[in-house]
Design an enzyme around this catalytic site. Structure first.
Site, PDB file in Angstrom:
ATOM      1  N   GLY A  17      -1.410  23.390 -87.493  1.00 18.60           N
ATOM      2  CA  GLY A  17      -1.897  24.752 -87.656  1.00 18.60           C
ATOM      3  C   GLY A  17      -1.153  25.704 -86.748  1.00 18.60           C
TER       4      GLY A  17
ATOM      5  N   PRO B 207      -0.387  28.550 -83.742  1.00 24.84           N
ATOM      6  CA  PRO B 207      -0.768  28.532 -82.322  1.00 24.84           C
ATOM      7  C   PRO B 207      -2.111  29.217 -82.101  1.00 24.84           C
ATOM      8  CG  PRO B 207       1.494  29.288 -82.591  1.00 24.84           C
ATOM      9  CD  PRO B 207       0.899  29.245 -83.961  1.00 24.84           C
TER      10      PRO B 207
ATOM     11  N   SER C  74       5.276  32.717-104.422  1.00 21.93           N
ATOM     12  CA  SER C  74       3.901  33.143-104.701  1.00 21.93           C
ATOM     13  C   SER C  74       3.793  34.611-105.108  1.00 21.93           C
ATOM     14  CB  SER C  74       3.004  32.882-103.487  1.00 21.93           C
ATOM     15  OG  SER C  74       3.413  33.669-102.391  1.00 21.93           O
TER      16      SER C  74
ATOM     17  N   LYS D 210      -4.682  34.387 -97.422  1.00 27.13           N
ATOM     18  CA  LYS D 210      -4.388  35.505 -98.319  1.00 27.13           C
ATOM     19  C   LYS D 210      -5.666  36.229 -98.741  1.00 27.13           C
ATOM     20  CE  LYS D 210      -0.148  33.386-100.125  1.00 27.13           C
ATOM     21  NZ  LYS D 210       0.523  32.775-101.275  1.00 27.13           N
TER      22      LYS D 210
END
Length: 787
Positions: A357, A359, A680, A723
């Site tokens: 993941g 930071p 995307s 998103k």
């Protein structure tokens, strides 16, 4: 004057590795045929006079004119001793310096024409200074070699009648090399000769000083070792008289006792006892004894069969995990699953997890929380920038200063066979000529192999199968596939605004208030103020910048109280702007009115997600497709695919095909300074172009993301949570997603799922139907809808 310019015709005696200076005496052994012939000719025909010239290379046995230097010494043979038919021992004395004019073969030997060239004496102040400096250097150098004779030699040098002769003598005494002596002999003047001698003797004096220091240090070290040996013998005798134990014997007895009491596997015990017997036989001062002692200490301190008892209370574990971290349900559920397995099968192998993941989302602190929930020891090892494989596996004992690798050292510190071991920043491992640490981890992180892990220093199989390994990474791109295959990857996405507000209220604010000596009664953070702080001063998926800004607000508040303020401080949005200054970030908000050719997309960023407006315009009499905004190759191909699809199906949407041929199109994606790429944005580009060609406006409250194919299919994408949260922050009400991404909505907070309207599309027609009203006939099937 005439005497200085006289020309001499004398036999030549070539010299190897030696130079005879004027006014000095030199014994020589003459063995070469030509050299013996030259000496005989000098004695019989020239009253013992000859010219001594040094060879440029000592390897030449039969030198010619080109093999000799240009300056030599006119000398006289003072003594001759014929020891055998092939060897003559002579003593020669130098008369004067000569310059060689010509050299030719005269029967069996070489003969030279030479001219006397005495050194020019100018009696200048500089010449006198150089002479004094030379004598002073010589005195200091001699003092280092023989301090007792230094004073007498110094007086002799200063009282010498002929400084030139003293210079030649010093050059010979200090054993200069051939090139330096020949340079000295060929000097243009006495002043230049003095200068060269000063330079050469300065270097020799420095060499002598270093050599003297080395000898002195070696003698001191030897004296120190001898003194220590004598003192140890005396101490041993005193201890025996007093009836006290010998320290070496006490050390041996202590090791023997520890070895007997420690529970070791059979192979480890056999090796430890063998090394202990060697340890007993070695003398106290032996360096190897210390090496064996260090190794035995490691073996006896490792937790071969020591374990901590797991706390299998699932309710308590859930409570601990919830106390330490907000959200992160996937991770918590995985740990609780392992606890459930341990209740049924206590011998189950520990999972090997990889937290991936951005930071600041809490990957490292999760490891500590997991250890606390399980009741295990916790060890953390940072792998960032690690290049040397030996850091993990250790060095072999044959090397001086060898030590165990970091894995075994961590097990030694943990004192238990089943700790939680966090390998932090595994994606930042290096690789160079010292090995590949990532390859060394293949054995460590493989449950089928790590039960017999061998450290290079320990050189015994050690069981790591009970260790719960947790690795952390910001990205999986740099991890080798074999290593990635050994780990169970759990992704930690960024936090939503609501989650950040909750975490700030529960963890960050109390911690910073405590560190600054404040209380919630004195400083009050409102939820609106926190949202302002999150939206305008931080742009990240994690929490580090948020905590820094909270700490800054607490420090500024503490300063106000230190300056005399007594009223509590309410950190509302206006107060935060006043204390922290102008907003750093201005989040993209929903545009109320969109012109034709503009659509709203969603992008994933390392700091979470963002809204992306795509703008398109027609270029009369233009050709082709112009793309700006630092778009990557994949995004440019998506734009071309979208345009090709609309051109091919223009009739289906009532579009004028002549517009595709007669007009160029310019597509721009703000912000222009930020590079963008990925597939995307495909459906967003298609909606912008459809709106442009049809002159119909796209809905401003609808954001979208998805990949498009040339046949109009909508393919799934990643980063759905980030998103959607970005769309919500910008004030969007509806989001269009690929139908294959419907499953990802479960990762969203419940309130977000309830507030927003989601549409799922398999084909671009379904996207147009939702995003561009009036473009697709109403008889077309509507896409799936949720919310």
């Amino acid at each position: 004057m005439e005497e200085q310019q006289k020309t001499l015709k004398l036999p030549v005696l070539p010299l190897k590795n030696v130079v005879l200076f004027p006014k000095l005496v030199l014994p020589l052994s003459v063995g070469r045929d030509a050299s013996r012939a030259a000496v005989e000719a000098a004695i019989k025909q020239h009253d013992g006079e000859l010219i001594l010239v040094s060879q440029r290379s000592p390897e030449v046995d039969v030198p010619g004119a080109d093999d000799l230097y240009n300056f030599g010494t006119h000398a006289r043979v003072r003594k001759v001793l014929r020891t055998s038919a092939n060897l003559i021992e002579i003593v020669v004395s130098g008369l004067e310096r000569v310059g060689i004019l010509t050299v030719h073969q005269e029967g069996e030997y070489l003969q030279a024409e030479a001219q006397a060239m005495p050194l020019v004496h100018d009696h200048s102040t500089e010449e006198k200074a150089l002479q004094a400096a030379l004598f002073e250097l010589a005195s200091k150098a001699i003092e280092k070699v023989n301090p007792q004779a230094a004073e007498q030699i110094s007086a002799l040098l200063n009282s010498a009648d002929d400084p030139q002769q003293v210079m030649w003598l010093l050059a010979t005494a200090f054993n200069l090399d051939m090139a330096q002596m020949q340079n000295l002999l060929g000097a243009a003047s006495l002043k230049e000769a003095f200068q060269l001698a000063v330079n050469y003797l300065s270097e020799e004096a420095r060499v002598l000083e270093v050599r003297q220091k080395i000898v002195s240090d070696a003698q001191e070290e030897m004296t120190k070792e001898q003194r220590e040996y004598v003192l140890r013998r005396q101490m041993k005798a005193i201890q025996q008289e007093l009836g006290e134990d010998d320290p070496a014997k006490a050390e041996t007895d202590d090791l023997r006792k520890r070895l007997a009491e420690t529970v070791l596997p059979d192979e480890a015990r056999k090796e430890a006892e063998r090394e202990f017997k060697r340890f007993e036989r070695l003398p106290d001062q032996s360096p190897e004894r210390h090496v064996i002692r260090t190794w035995l200490d490691l073996v006896l301190e490792l937790p071969w069969k020591k374990t901590t008892e797991d706390n299998l209370d699932i309710a308590r574990a859930r409570q601990v995990l919830n106390e330490d971290h907000y959200g992160l349900e996937d991770v918590k559920e995985r740990i609780l699953e392992h606890l459930g397995v341990l209740q049924r099968n206590p011998g189950a192998k520990a999972p090997i997890l990889c937290f991936v993941g951005p930071p600041g989302v809490g990957k490292t602190s999760l490891g500590q929380s997991i250890a606390r929930a399980l009741g295990r020891k916790f060890e953390r090892m940072s792998l960032g920038g690690l290049h040397d494989e030996s850091e993990l596996r250790g060095h072999r004992r044959t090397y001086i200063g060898a030590m165990a690798g970091r894995l075994i050292q961590s097990m030694r510190r943990a004192g238990a066979q089943n700790p939680v071991m966090m390998l932090d920043e595994v994606d930042k491992l290096g690789r160079d000529f010292r090995g590949d640490p990532a390859s060394a981890l293949l054995e460590v992180l493989d449950p089928a192999q790590n039960s017999t892990f061998r450290d290079n220093y320990l050189d015994l199989p050690f069981d790591l199968s009970k260790v719960m390994f947790i690795t952390t990474a910001n990205s999986l791109d740099t991890l080798p596939q074999p290593l990635l295959d050994r780990m169970e990857v759990i992704r930690l996405s960024g936090y939503s605004e609501e989650e950040k507000v909750a975490i700030a209220n529960r963890y960050l604010i109390p911690r910073q208030l405590s560190e600054t000596g404040l209380s919630v009664e004195l400083v009050r953070f409102s939820d609106e103020g926190l949202r302002k702080l999150i939206g305008s001063y931080t742009r990240e998926a994690g929490l580090r910048n948020l905590e820094r800004n909270i700490a800054s607000l607490c420090r500024k508040s503490a300063l106000k109280f230190a300056e005399g303020r007594t009223e509590p401080i309410d950190l509302a949005p206006e107060m935060i702007v006043e204390m922290l200054g102008p907003e750093i970030f201005l989040p993209e908000s929903a545009r109320e009115n969109l012109p034709p050719g503009v659509s709203t997309g969603l992008a994933w960023t390392p700091s979470g997600g963002d809204v992306l407006y795509i703008e398109a315009t027609l270029l009369p009499k233009g050709k082709g497709l112009t793309l700006t905004g630092q778009l990557g190759d994949v995004m440019q191909e998506s734009a071309k695919a979208a345009q090709s699809y609309l051109w091919a199906h223009a009739g289906d949407y009532g579009l004028n095909t002549e517009m595709f041929a007669d007009f160029g199109v310019h597509i721009h994606v703000p912000s222009g300074a930020i590079p963008k790429d990925g597939p995307s944005a495909g459906i967003t580009l298609a909606v912008a172009l459809a709106s442009l060609y049809s002159k119909k406006v796209a809905r401003p409250d609808t954001a979208m993301t998805g990949e498009i194919t040339l046949t109009g299919r909508v393919l799934p994408i990643g980063g759905v949570k980030e998103k959607v949260l970005a769309a919500r922050r910008a004030g969007m009400k509806r989001v269009i997603l690929p139908k294959a991404n419907a499953k990802d909505l479960r990762d969203l907070p419940k309130n977000v799922q309830e507030e927003m309207e989601f549409h799922f599309a398999e084909r671009i027609d379904e996207v147009f139907l939702v995003a561009v009203p009036g473009l697709v006939p109403e008889s077309a099937p509507e896409p799936a809808k949720q919310g």
